[in-house]
Design a protein around this motif. Structure first.
Motif, PDB file in Angstrom:
ATOM      1  N   LEU A 172       0.826  -1.204   0.000  1.00 50.57           N
ATOM      2  CA  LEU A 172       0.000   0.000   0.000  1.00 50.57           C
ATOM      3  C   LEU A 172       0.865   1.261   0.000  1.00 50.57           C
ATOM      4  N   ALA A 175       2.298   1.531  -3.439  1.00 54.33           N
ATOM      5  CA  ALA A 175       1.262   1.955  -4.379  1.00 54.33           C
ATOM      6  C   ALA A 175       0.997   3.454  -4.246  1.00 54.33           C
ATOM      7  N   GLY A 176       0.934   3.951  -3.015  1.00 53.56           N
ATOM      8  CA  GLY A 176       0.729   5.381  -2.811  1.00 53.56           C
ATOM      9  C   GLY A 176       1.844   6.206  -3.429  1.00 53.56           C
ATOM     10  N   ILE A 179       1.463   6.302  -7.235  1.00 51.79           N
ATOM     11  CA  ILE A 179       0.404   7.222  -7.660  1.00 51.79           C
ATOM     12  C   ILE A 179       0.902   8.662  -7.602  1.00 51.79           C
ATOM     13  N   ASN A 186      -2.018  10.099 -13.894  1.00 52.77           N
ATOM     14  CA  ASN A 186      -3.146   9.417 -13.258  1.00 52.77           C
ATOM     15  C   ASN A 186      -4.382   9.608 -14.128  1.00 52.77           C
ATOM     16  N   LEU A 250     -10.258  -4.919  -3.105  1.00 53.18           N
ATOM     17  CA  LEU A 250      -9.987  -3.484  -3.266  1.00 53.18           C
ATOM     18  C   LEU A 250      -8.491  -3.190  -3.215  1.00 53.18           C
ATOM     19  N   VAL A 254      -6.430  -1.147  -6.113  1.00 53.44           N
ATOM     20  CA  VAL A 254      -5.595   0.029  -5.842  1.00 53.44           C
ATOM     21  C   VAL A 254      -4.161  -0.194  -6.299  1.00 53.44           C
ATOM     22  N   THR A 255      -3.585  -1.328  -5.932  1.00 50.87           N
ATOM     23  CA  THR A 255      -2.187  -1.578  -6.292  1.00 50.87           C
ATOM     24  C   THR A 255      -2.012  -1.739  -7.799  1.00 50.87           C
ATOM     25  N   TYR A 257      -3.949  -0.412 -10.138  1.00 57.12           N
ATOM     26  CA  TYR A 257      -4.097   0.939 -10.704  1.00 57.12           C
ATOM     27  C   TYR A 257      -2.792   1.723 -10.561  1.00 57.12           C
ATOM     28  N   ALA A 258      -2.196   1.683  -9.380  1.00 55.68           N
ATOM     29  CA  ALA A 258      -0.985   2.454  -9.122  1.00 55.68           C
ATOM     30  C   ALA A 258       0.128   2.078 -10.080  1.00 55.68           C
TER      31      ALA A 258
END
Length: 495
Positions: A172, A175-176, A179, A186, A250, A254-255, A257-258
């Protein structure tokens, strides 16, 4: 060990947090993000986040069915009990027979991955380390899992919780950072169909990617076999199964997508599980020593997954052994820790034997692929039967309990969603994106057929000689005052 009778699995030993992470770690989130989900990129390309989202919705159909049955039937037999109650005890036996087999193969699968991942990474960093020296890592992992299991569900589940928190936190945070680094790149277009791989345009590419992604969700039901050791099991099991499937789904979205927006949707079809175009490759090239944390998270994930699935296999074997449809010795419990010590010993022997036998007989990567094919084929079949059992169970209970959407429509959708994944896992080229399996991975089909055929023979013998034992597969033992369990020392039954 003392001669005190072990009256059953330790009641009220763990709560929601531990059983939630039992399912979470059985899904191996870090390993799935780094190795399993990228397999879908070859088809979905930069639309892989959409494929993951579709796979999440599809898996929630089955997770809902498992959660409903786990609330109604809190039993260590889990899927075997559900099938026995919802369909027929004979079906329950065969489901349990197959489920014990493949869950016992998950620890060696993950130990092989631990071995070749550790050896390969060390060789890349220090060329003097032999790339073929993978087996000490696998054996070390087997020892850790055996000790955790021996010390009982409380120690094992808490160990899994710590491992699970670490791997999720690492990915996480990464991933942040991806992004943030992606900045103006993005885009929500990755949740559309415009970035699919060449040759798999539009919806067909997303569908193909989602089929491969579905396999990353396997394991969400792993909390269910801990029902007899959990506080307030009816409520806790329901929340844990659904929570794991939704939460980790989820996390996957998220990961994925990142990495997609950072790496670039237009070239994401080349992304994979190894090399420069991979999670570890990107971390190594762009984020300095952060790649070490990514590597450790993947290694951590293999141990956590193996630990969780060892819990599943030993508890399911225990449940079938106490009703004497499996050898009764597998119901032996440690008098202090209430852990199924005989099952743990057998599980460890199977893990070590499969790791060394297949790893040296072929090579660790090929052995991994063979075991993965066997496991996924049976697990998806089990999911489909459990969906059917959910409908059968609530239809039998009648109108007051039956909710048509939850108990009829969702099971049907769950079965339909897993048909393409089953065909893909078995290598049956019904769709153009399915790759036909080659030897020795193609041996998975005959292995499954032989095991299940043996199960049918055992079933016929039991039906003829001990029909009462087959009927017992539908029994929920949680509220029994004195379960019929073998003592760890002398095999006597408590009165």
């Amino acid at each position: 060990m003392s001669g005190e009778a072990a009256a059953g699995l330790r009641r009220d030993a763990v709560g929601l947090r531990e059983v939630l992470f039992q399912s979470v770690t059985a899904m191996a989130p870090a390993a799935a993000v780094a190795a399993s989900i990228p397999a879908g990129a070859a088809f979905a390309g930069g639309s892989l986040p959409l494929a993951v989202l579709i796979a999440l919705v599809a898996c929630l159909f089955t997770a809902s069915c498992v959660a409903e049955l786990a609330r109604e039937l809190p039993a260590a037999g889990s899927v075997a009990t559900y099938a026995a109650q919802g369909l027929h005890p004979a079906v329950g036996f065969l489901v349990g027979w197959g489920y014990v087999f493949v869950e016992a193969l998950v620890p060696p699968l993950l130990l092989l991955q631990l071995g070749f991942t550790a050896a390969g990474t060390l060789h890349d960093e220090w060329a003097s380390y032999p790339a073929g020296l993978w087996w000490p890592w696998a054996l070390a992992g087997a020892a850790v899992i055996a000790v955790a299991g021996y010390l009982g569900v409380r120690a094992s589940a808490r160990f899994g919780t710590v491992l699970g928190v670490f791997e999720i936190a690492v990915f996480l945070v990464f991933a942040g950072w991806l992004i943030i680094r992606a900045g103006g790149h993005n885009t929500l277009s990755v949740f559309g169909t415009s970035h699919t791989a060449d040759g798999y345009g539009g919806v067909s590419g997303v569908f193909a990617g989602s089929v491969y992604t579905v396999l990353a969700f396997a394991g969400f039901e792993a909390a269910a076999p801990l029902a007899e050791e959990t506080r307030d099991p009816r409520r806790t099991m329901h929340r844990a199964v659904l929570g794991a499937a939704l939460g980790i789904g989820l996390f996957y979205v998220v990961t994925t997508y990142a990495m997609t927006v950072y790496f670039g949707p237009g070239r994401f079809a080349s992304f994979g599980a190894a090399g420069e175009a991979s999670w570890q490759g990107v971390a190594r090239a762009s984020f300095g020593l952060f790649w070490v944390l990514v590597f450790l998270a993947v290694v951590n994930s293999t141990i956590a997954n193996a630990n969780a699935c060892a819990n599943v296999s030993t508890r399911t074997a225990f449940a079938l052994a106490r009703i004497r449809v499996l050898p009764r010795v597998l119901a032996t419990l440690h008098p202090r820790y209430r852990s199924p010590v005989a099952g743990i010993a057998v599980q460890t022997a199977v893990a070590v034997g499969a790791v060394l036998g297949l790893g040296f007989g072929y090579d660790p990567v090929t052995a991994f692929l063979l075991l993965a094919t066997v496991i996924v084929t049976v697990v998806i079949g089990v999911y489909m039967v459990v969906n059917l059992a959910c409908a059968g169970y609530f239809l039998r209970r009648g109108r007051p309990s039956l909710k048509p959407v939850r108990h009829l429509l969702l099971p049907l959708l769950g079965i339909v969603a897993f048909v393409p994944a089953l065909l893909t896992a078995a290598g049956l080229p019904v769709f153009d994106f399915v790759t036909k399996l080659t030897a020795p991975v193609s041996y998975a089909g005959p292995v499954v057929a032989v095991w299940m055929g043996t199960g049918v023979v055992v079933l016929l013998v039991l039906v003829r000689r001990h029909p009462d034992r087959i009927a017992e597969t539908a029994r929920v033992h949680l509220e029994d005052d004195a379960p019929d369990i073998v003592t760890a020392q002398n095999g006597a039954r408590p009165r």
